[in-house]
Design a protein around this motif. Structure first.
Motif, PDB file in Angstrom:
ATOM      1  N   SER A  19       0.830  -1.207   0.000  1.00  0.00           N
ATOM      2  CA  SER A  19       0.000   0.000   0.000  1.00  0.00           C
ATOM      3  C   SER A  19       0.864   1.257   0.000  1.00  0.00           C
ATOM      4  CB  SER A  19      -0.922  -0.015   1.220  1.00  0.00           C
ATOM      5  OG  SER A  19      -1.647   1.180   1.298  1.00  0.00           O
ATOM      6  N   LYS A  20       1.883   1.301   0.846  1.00  0.00           N
ATOM      7  CA  LYS A  20       2.766   2.476   0.907  1.00  0.00           C
ATOM      8  C   LYS A  20       3.565   2.626  -0.378  1.00  0.00           C
ATOM      9  CE  LYS A  20       1.515   3.841   4.956  1.00  0.00           C
ATOM     10  NZ  LYS A  20       0.743   5.054   5.175  1.00  0.00           N
ATOM     11  N   ILE A  23       1.573   4.212  -3.097  1.00  0.00           N
ATOM     12  CA  ILE A  23       1.565   5.679  -2.963  1.00  0.00           C
ATOM     13  C   ILE A  23       2.867   6.250  -3.524  1.00  0.00           C
ATOM     14  CG2 ILE A  23       1.637   7.576  -1.281  1.00  0.00           C
ATOM     15  CD1 ILE A  23      -0.206   5.742   0.503  1.00  0.00           C
ATOM     16  N   VAL A  61       7.123   7.064   3.229  1.00  0.00           N
ATOM     17  CA  VAL A  61       6.396   7.971   2.332  1.00  0.00           C
ATOM     18  C   VAL A  61       6.924   9.394   2.470  1.00  0.00           C
ATOM     19  CG1 VAL A  61       4.125   8.937   1.772  1.00  0.00           C
ATOM     20  CG2 VAL A  61       4.344   6.507   2.301  1.00  0.00           C
TER      21      VAL A  61
END
Length: 107
Positions: A19-20, A23, A61
């Protein structure tokens, strides 16, 4: 800093890391056809857990956010690929950011 309070990379699941990195791939403009394969992602996750285990998911992130804003990092060229070398360059820039932040906090 809020990013330091999130889950540590060493404790993150593959789904959380994916998921990270999703991004991150969007942030750097990596087109979907050039994102790492499942096997490459497993290698990436293993490397990240071993190398940056005490960092958090949100710091990962934030390091890339700093990079795209031109802070603390040499200009990394992705050329439609995401490499461990580019990851290390950006994370080294993040380390410089933390050192400067720590210095300011001590003043």
């Amino acid at each position: 800093m809020e990013a330091m309070k999130s889950k540590k990379i060493e404790d993150a699941t593959d789904t959380e890391l994916a998921s990270k990195f999703g991004i991150i791939y969007f942030m750097i403009g990596l087109r979907p056809q050039h994102t790492p394969t499942v096997q490459e992602s497993k290698t990436l996750f293993t490397y990240v857990r071993a190398t940056y285990k005490q960092r958090t998911l949100d710091e990962l992130v934030l390091a890339f956010k700093n990079y795209i804003e031109g802070m603390y990092c040499e200009d990394v060229k992705f050329y439609d690929q995401f490499t461990l070398q580019s990851l290390n360059s950006i994370m080294n820039g993040y380390r410089k950011y933390l050192i400067e932040l720590n210095s300011k906090l001590r003043e």
